[in-house]
Scaffold this active site. Structure first.
Site, PDB file in Angstrom:
ATOM      1  N   SER B 153       0.825  -1.212   0.000  1.00 55.03           N
ATOM      2  CA  SER B 153       0.000   0.000   0.000  1.00 55.03           C
ATOM      3  C   SER B 153       0.854   1.256   0.000  1.00 55.03           C
ATOM      4  O   SER B 153       0.460   2.280  -0.533  1.00 55.03           O
ATOM      5  CB  SER B 153      -0.920   0.004   1.225  1.00 55.03           C
ATOM      6  OG  SER B 153      -0.153   0.048   2.411  1.00 55.03           O
ATOM      7  N   ASN B 154       2.060   1.177   0.583  1.00 56.32           N
ATOM      8  CA  ASN B 154       2.827   2.409   0.798  1.00 56.32           C
ATOM      9  C   ASN B 154       3.774   2.765  -0.335  1.00 56.32           C
ATOM     10  O   ASN B 154       4.417   3.798  -0.292  1.00 56.32           O
ATOM     11  CB  ASN B 154       3.593   2.329   2.128  1.00 56.32           C
ATOM     12  CG  ASN B 154       4.605   1.204   2.150  1.00 56.32           C
ATOM     13  OD1 ASN B 154       4.449   0.216   1.431  1.00 56.32           O
ATOM     14  ND2 ASN B 154       5.631   1.334   2.957  1.00 56.32           N
ATOM     15  N   LYS B 179      -1.196  -9.421  -7.790  1.00 54.29           N
ATOM     16  CA  LYS B 179      -2.387  -9.141  -6.991  1.00 54.29           C
ATOM     17  C   LYS B 179      -2.263  -7.701  -6.512  1.00 54.29           C
ATOM     18  O   LYS B 179      -1.422  -7.382  -5.671  1.00 54.29           O
ATOM     19  CB  LYS B 179      -2.450 -10.116  -5.816  1.00 54.29           C
ATOM     20  CG  LYS B 179      -3.380  -9.727  -4.669  1.00 54.29           C
ATOM     21  CD  LYS B 179      -4.845  -9.689  -5.070  1.00 54.29           C
ATOM     22  CE  LYS B 179      -5.711  -9.244  -3.888  1.00 54.29           C
ATOM     23  NZ  LYS B 179      -5.463  -7.838  -3.484  1.00 54.29           N
ATOM     24  N   ALA B 180      -3.109  -6.829  -7.085  1.00 58.34           N
ATOM     25  CA  ALA B 180      -3.018  -5.402  -6.778  1.00 58.34           C
ATOM     26  C   ALA B 180      -3.414  -5.127  -5.339  1.00 58.34           C
ATOM     27  O   ALA B 180      -4.306  -5.778  -4.790  1.00 58.34           O
ATOM     28  CB  ALA B 180      -3.918  -4.608  -7.716  1.00 58.34           C
ATOM     29  N   GLY B 236       4.246  -5.986   2.955  1.00 61.04           N
ATOM     30  CA  GLY B 236       3.099  -5.508   3.726  1.00 61.04           C
ATOM     31  C   GLY B 236       3.297  -5.754   5.208  1.00 61.04           C
ATOM     32  O   GLY B 236       4.422  -5.775   5.703  1.00 61.04           O
ATOM     33  N   SER B 237       2.192  -6.000   5.887  1.00 58.12           N
ATOM     34  CA  SER B 237       2.233  -6.121   7.341  1.00 58.12           C
ATOM     35  C   SER B 237       2.672  -7.514   7.774  1.00 58.12           C
ATOM     36  O   SER B 237       2.627  -8.469   7.001  1.00 58.12           O
ATOM     37  CB  SER B 237       0.841  -5.850   7.913  1.00 58.12           C
ATOM     38  OG  SER B 237      -0.044  -6.879   7.502  1.00 58.12           O
ATOM     39  N   GLU B 260       8.261  -9.383   2.866  1.00 55.24           N
ATOM     40  CA  GLU B 260       8.863  -8.277   3.595  1.00 55.24           C
ATOM     41  C   GLU B 260       7.753  -7.713   4.457  1.00 55.24           C
ATOM     42  O   GLU B 260       6.707  -7.319   3.954  1.00 55.24           O
ATOM     43  CB  GLU B 260       9.390  -7.225   2.624  1.00 55.24           C
ATOM     44  CG  GLU B 260      10.198  -6.161   3.323  1.00 55.24           C
ATOM     45  CD  GLU B 260      10.260  -4.864   2.536  1.00 55.24           C
ATOM     46  OE1 GLU B 260      10.490  -4.910   1.316  1.00 55.24           O
ATOM     47  OE2 GLU B 260      10.053  -3.809   3.162  1.00 55.24           O
ATOM     48  N   CYS B 297       8.619   1.328   5.317  1.00 56.14           N
ATOM     49  CA  CYS B 297       9.071   0.123   6.015  1.00 56.14           C
ATOM     50  C   CYS B 297      10.359   0.400   6.779  1.00 56.14           C
ATOM     51  O   CYS B 297      10.695  -0.336   7.696  1.00 56.14           O
ATOM     52  CB  CYS B 297       9.277  -1.018   5.027  1.00 56.14           C
ATOM     53  SG  CYS B 297      10.163  -0.523   3.546  1.00 56.14           S
ATOM     54  N   GLU B 383       5.413  -2.679  15.629  1.00 58.38           N
ATOM     55  CA  GLU B 383       5.440  -1.536  14.723  1.00 58.38           C
ATOM     56  C   GLU B 383       4.124  -0.752  14.788  1.00 58.38           C
ATOM     57  O   GLU B 383       3.040  -1.333  14.749  1.00 58.38           O
ATOM     58  CB  GLU B 383       5.664  -2.044  13.292  1.00 58.38           C
ATOM     59  CG  GLU B 383       5.804  -0.929  12.264  1.00 58.38           C
ATOM     60  CD  GLU B 383       6.051  -1.465  10.850  1.00 58.38           C
ATOM     61  OE1 GLU B 383       5.890  -2.681  10.630  1.00 58.38           O
ATOM     62  OE2 GLU B 383       6.399  -0.649   9.981  1.00 58.38           O
TER      63      GLU B 383
END
Lengths: 487, 487
Positions: B153-154, B179-180, B236-237, B260, B297, B383
């Site tokens: 997303s970032n 996969k968007a 992502g998360s 990641e 990140c 985080e």
């Protein structure tokens, strides 16, 4: 140094045999248990080995690299010094010949030398180095942490106590917990003594190497699930490897678990090869299937042939097997497994000496079937470990291809032809197999930088890594970038 | 070419929007849904994408390498040609500025260029080559097969539709199913159109690239469990990454899944740094925490400081945060998560503008606690994604070290000192962190060969690989040795 076998574990430098559960090794050649008694490790002993390995990580990583090099150098020398005794024990516990033991020991020394040479290069651990806008960047390889290695039954030297996995992990700067294969526990103890002597000579920390003896599943389970363990190397059966991979799934922290497992190492014989290469193929293939009881991960297990013109080849292969002497297998469980798995092929033509082999020995066996039969017979797609192979008669290239598409990944494949291979064949093979040999056999894996001893599942658990050659060390290293450290 | 957004998936070259389930993107800046409507992929559409990717593997691998290079070259050019429109959509869907969009697009182009340069080298895929006893050995890298990439997303450009993961997988010769990230579905469709146009211009096979839209979990589950998929990249998360890793555990065939995930990127400020570097540290650290809403990140999430002499630094940092403007976050779920996670720190001193931010925007926040409080407060070790950081006041170096030992692996760590770092510190950091920066901040990851953008779990799922720089391509390649192929 005294290499007499006490039946012990080594928790770092500490010999320990507190366990009441004991076991012995077995000679298939002499059909009897060997006299030494080994103490399976206990839970509390294993905890000590784990704690020592964890505590040794920093000290070993920070020890001067010259000590690490000298450690490996002395292991090679001590193996040489005790060659005679070691090779005797090798043969006693594996029923392999002393000649084979001598060859395998030399190979093992060459493997250690490979990693020693690598970490003796200037800046061996420097991947890239550059400057950007006045800021320096250095990408370096670091040890990954304690590595657990499970020894293979079929390479008591080369994939065992200080075999390729252990040597590459130690060279990388990682402590190793070595889980000995119980079928050569005595040789493992002797070699472990050598590794520890070399470590002590170089003041390496307690825990840089431990020897774990035993044959119960809880040992592997404990090691795989322990958070102090940072990587695992295994060489053995698909069943054994999958058990470890499943234990690893329950970890909180994922780690690399490199398993080298089963492989059929298919051979593809194109019709032109029957014109000039029949004699060569028969010699090389029958040897690769029969030698040392065919107990190699790279044994050719499936021979796909274009049937037209193959009569001479087939007849000569049959002759090789109907006259082949019985051979003792490595240990009773491999023997029992061989009997069970090979017997299901009795419905097909079978070529072997028709006599009763001594117990724990078997006659090498060749089976034949058509491509159609192959497709319909799932057992033909599973590895039969030992002196066994199947000739699969195909109408043409496309039938060979179709057969291949129904079997998984492999360590190696051979093609016999003097024509150049089509792009489609090259793609098909290279997307599933770690090594492709032209006009040669897959056994006799050279210990060189250009070797890839890996392959798609189930031959290994990660097709990107090799278990042989210099690159095997990358399984046990992780990079770090140092930014702006040069002023 | 027409980049107008239709709300579609691409199953290879085929636009498809059969799904009745739809969704929209959202502007946190303007506090409203964007007008475009996207059709979530259906199961049967996803099956087509998988089948096409699988079928494209061989054709793409065998296509002349010059076509693959030209494919990447044209993607870079088309991104440039449509820069204005793309950057507008980037900003509309992410609430990040157009300036940031322009910088990120240039970075994305540079990343593609990195892989293009690598595969343009002579013998780029040749690892080693040698001869032994008259037999040739060549160890070459081959494509691993269809790769699934989940966009971040970032980084709507740099870690999305043709970001680092996709570009490295395509350069390696693998078809990609992308996969968007649903929060920038429109930009994803536009960039996918560009990738497909470049593929078509080079006659690349249908299925070399597919775009999957949607926000339901079954999509990831289906992709991870499908045997046709040979590798996965995710950014992502921790929660998202662990979900994918868990799906992968149910596969018959293990594959590399590189995730990641979360990272705290700890900063260690040694007392000597307060003597000459206070101003520099305050500027760089506060920017790294606040810029673009701190949604990186590599945002420094924990600042461990030796408390003695830190007053000026602390006061200046407080000033930076008590005067910092509100910033819209990427999307509502990140906003809600930020509110929830940051609010648990209300029991500690908190420095931020004391006013009500517009909905979906937040004020950057600095929290302070002692090392003792840190140890006793588990939430401080997780985080908080967004403009948030914690100063942890330590009595001395050993307290900083002790704090660090209680938190997991990280993408990066910074140390501020003009002294040289002890071996113990270097070991501690390099065994847990992918990059160590001296007197600098972890944000602004340079796209160079010497970059390692990886780290121990949970920052990534495999500490041996990087997501940035040339070496990222090795995630998606597997070696094969060709033996005796040179006559």
């Amino acid at each position: 140094m005294d290499l007499s076998i006490k039946g012990t574990n080594f928790l770092g430098y500490l010999p320990s045999q507190k366990g009441t559960q004991t076991f012995s090794t077995f000679s298939c050649r002499y059909q009897k248990s060997n006299e030494e008694v080994f103490h399976q490790i206990t839970e509390s002993e294993l905890e000590i080995a784990l704690e020592k390995a964890s505590a040794a990580s920093e000290k070993y990583a920070l020890a001067p690299i010259e000590k690490r090099r000298n450690f490996l150098r002395e292991i090679i020398a001590l193996l040489e010094e005790h060659r005679t005794l070691l090779v005797q024990q090798f043969s006693k516990e594996s029923s392999l010949s002393e000649d084979r033991g001598n060859v395998e020991l030399a190979r093992t020394q060459a493997q250690i030398q490979t990693y020693l040479d690598f970490i003796s290069r200037k800046d061996w651990n420097l991947l890239h180095s550059q400057e950007l806008n006045g800021v320096s960047f250095e990408k370096r390889l670091c040890p990954i942490g304690p590595v657990v290695v499970f020894g293979a039954s079929n390479f008591p030297f080369a994939y065992s106590t200080v075999g390729g996995d252990v040597a590459s992990a130690l060279a990388a700067g990682n402590p190793v917990i070595y889980k000995a294969n119980p079928f050569h526990a005595g040789l493992s103890e002797m070699v472990a003594g050598i590794v520890l002597q070399a470590a002590e000579n170089n003041d390496l920390p307690d825990g840089v190497f431990s020897l774990v003896q035993g044959n119960d599943y809880w040992i592997g389970e404990t090691l795989l699930k322990d958070e102090r363990v940072k990587a695992v190397g295994f060489t053995g059966s698909v069943r054994g490897g999958e058990a470890l991979l499943n234990y690893a799934k329950e970890r909180k922290t994922p780690i690399p678990v490199f398993c080298e497992m089963g492989s059929l190492n298919p051979v593809f014989i194109f019709k032109d090869a029957f014109e000039g290469r029949t004699k060569e193929m028969v010699e090389k293939l029958s040897s690769a299937i029969k030698n040392d009881g065919g107990q190699f991960c790279t044994k050719p297990g499936l021979l796909f042939i274009e049937e037209r013109g193959s009569e001479m080849f087939i007849n000569a292969m049959r002759d090789e097997f109907t006259s082949a002497a019985a051979v003792p297998l490595l240990h009773p469980s491999i023997y029992n497994s061989f009997l069970k798995l090979s017997s299901v092929f009795d419905r097909f033509p079978v070529y072997r000496v028709e006599a009763t082999a001594p117990e724990y020995s078997v006659y090498p066996q060749l089976t034949e079937m058509t491509a159609k039969e192959f497709s319909a017979f799932p057992a033909a797609k599973e590895e039969v470990f030992g002196p066994f192979s199947i000739i699969v008669k195909c109408a043409d290239e496309s039938e060979m291809k179709a057969c291949f598409e129904t079997i998984g990944g492999h360590l190696a494949a051979s093609v016999w032809t003097d024509q150049s291979l089509s792009e489609e064949w090259m793609y098909l093979l290279s997307s599933r197999v770690g090594r492709i040999i032209k006009n040669g056999v897959s056994t006799g894996v050279a210990v060189i930088d250009s070797m890839h001893h890996g392959g798609n599942f189930p031959s290994t658990s990660d097709s990107r890594f090799t278990a042989v050659g210099k690159d095997a060390i990358y399984r046990f290293l992780q990079p770090v970038t140092l930014q702006n450290f040069k002023s």
